[in-house]
Design an enzyme around this catalytic site. Structure first.
Site, PDB file in Angstrom:
ATOM      1  N   GLY A 175       0.763  -1.159  -0.077  1.00  0.00           N
ATOM      2  CA  GLY A 175       0.091   0.013  -0.023  1.00  0.00           C
ATOM      3  C   GLY A 175       1.014   1.453  -0.019  1.00  0.00           C
ATOM      4  N   LYS A 204       3.963 -10.620  -4.334  1.00  0.00           N
ATOM      5  CA  LYS A 204       4.703  -9.426  -3.887  1.00  0.00           C
ATOM      6  C   LYS A 204       6.077  -9.530  -3.805  1.00  0.00           C
ATOM      7  CE  LYS A 204       0.452  -7.608  -1.402  1.00  0.00           C
ATOM      8  NZ  LYS A 204      -0.394  -7.718  -0.475  1.00  0.00           N
TER       9      LYS A 204
END
Lengths: 314, 314
Positions: free
Chosen positions: B114, B184
């Site tokens: 984020g 990720k």
């Protein structure tokens, strides 16, 4: 110089650029500097500032001489990388305006928190958000001294130990009086806020007694020198002061010469960045990253030899 | 859309650019979207991809459709900002090569953690250093479930609570089986290392029992899903697996839906970055920072109106 040598192959393969040091300005030409080609060393600033190079790296420190060197480098169209918090804190706005007009980069990641990329986080990573506050442990010397006092040392003994271990200068008053943290806070606040400073105060750690540390411990706390800038009505309030921090607080876990910065963004929430805030290798890594980003930005040395002029008194 | 509205004045004053949303591609045109001008909404991809705009923002997710949109945007010379970890993990190298050849930016800060600027830290902040390892808590859903299990809930109840609170999708297997964290990790490892992957394994948290959590606690530990990439002989080893973490470890203090990444650089030492890894506003802040940096890099909208095409199914 050491990192340019050890990282040279990786940098060539990854960024397609060969970094070459074009000159090294020093105060004392006699001193031994292992790994530095003696022919590059000079005591004449113009040898470096007017050399045929792409980037000038300023690691001299101080405001006046370093400032005149940086201004000349900008005027001659060189990108500049600096680790000089005193200079940026004193005349950053003027230098950034000058650099922008000249179309050159002025980069300064190493000026705050060594290799912790907090300057980039504020300049770019949080560009889309409004920052509400920044709080940090920005001075490794003070944090080292406070951590040693938790082990039972008094202030003077802890400071001597910091000096013996290379975490504090012989003249440590800029550190222990909070001025070094205040300079770094000013740089971060300039990046984060477009608002006038309404109030500012700076208190160091010189008055902290062994009893105060013991009282803090009895209350389940530790003492940390916290630098904070936050929005208040009509502007920004900046403070550097010792604070009682509960043991569960992220800042309580920042020990020894570590640094940490907590950024609160309106949309992003809280971000914590921490790591080694000082030391020659972390600082050099931050400087070298800035040098590489100069090339990335302007692409003027993207496929070629990049010459770097280095002004350093180490 | 919400951030472009609330941050518009600040962005105009600071960056001299007026962001304008040129079109919004959605799957369901009927759904209420407060704050979005209905005239901008379309279900036809070409309305957005071929609109007169500077940046395409891809927030659709998935690999195939999103990939074809991103390729078309690049081919038409648009900068692209994406939060799509699945796409980058599957065909990042191809897309980066394509973007480089086309001379456009492809930015993806929001795809990992984020608003925590870890992509920037690896791309630029640590460019001058060799990375030795990256370890992180990269999946907020798993961390939320593990934290709730420490409160005494079993796995199924903790997962239901995560879903009820919006921290997990109805279909949570990509999260709890570790695949989301693995995607990720692959993005971060690609940024950090130029070396082949020698070994990789992925274990999720589905098998973790209330007893395992209690045993960990008795040993002074907690369980965290840790994703790690590190240099080994001849390349890189990548793993995603639940680990016993001592209570004093920085990862033990990462609770609820928080994310954290620990980067170890040869010169920089250890850097820790932590913050909110998910949620619409932190993600939007990261996307908007990337959009602004597109303009900063190419200067093609530095003094003018920048139009942004937005593909989003929310």
């Amino acid at each position: 110089v050491q990192l340019v040598a050890s990282e040279g192959t990786r940098i060539r393969e990854r960024y397609g650029v060969e970094l070459e040091i074009a000159g090294v300005l020093v105060r004392d030409p006699v001193r031994e500097r292992p790994g530095v080609d003696r022919r590059l060393i000079t005591t004449c600033a113009l040898d470096v500032l007017d050399a045929d190079c792409d980037v000038i790296v300023e690691l001299i420190g101080g405001v006046h001489t370093a400032g005149s060197f940086v201004r000349r480098a900008i005027a001659r169209g060189r990108d500049v990388v600096t680790a000089n918090k005193a200079l940026l804190s004193a005349c950053g706005r003027e230098l950034f305006t000058m650099a922008e007009r000249a179309g050159v980069a002025l980069r300064f990641e190493a000026s705050v928190c060594g290799a912790v990329p907090v300057v980039r986080a504020l300049r770019h990573g949080l560009a889309g958000d409004s920052i509400e506050s920044i709080a940090g442990i920005l001075n490794g010397t003070c944090n080292y001294v406070l951590t040693r006092m938790e082990d039972g040392l008094d202030f003077a003994t802890a400071l001597s130990l910091a000096q013996a271990n290379g975490f504090a200068e012989a003249e440590a008053s800029l550190d222990v009086d909070g001025e070094d943290a205040a300079q770094k806070l000013r740089i971060l606040a300039d990046l984060a806020f477009d608002a006038p400073v309404r109030r500012a105060w700076v208190t160091g750690i010189r008055g902290i007694s062994a009893e105060a540390i013991a009282d803090a411990r009895a209350a389940g706390c530790v003492i940390r020198l916290v630098a904070e800038a936050r929005r208040v009505a009509g502007g920004i309030e900046m403070s550097v002061a010792p604070r009682l921090v509960p043991r569960s607080d992220p800042f309580a876990r920042v020990v020894d010469e570590q640094n940490a910065v907590l950024i609160r963004g309106r949309a992003s929430g809280e971000l914590l960045l921490s790591g080694r805030g000082a030391g020659s290798l972390p600082t050099a890594a931050a400087v070298l990253s800035d040098v590489l980003e100069c090339g990335d930005r302007s692409r003027h040395f993207a496929t070629d030899r990049a010459a770097v002029g280095l002004g350093a008194e180490v």
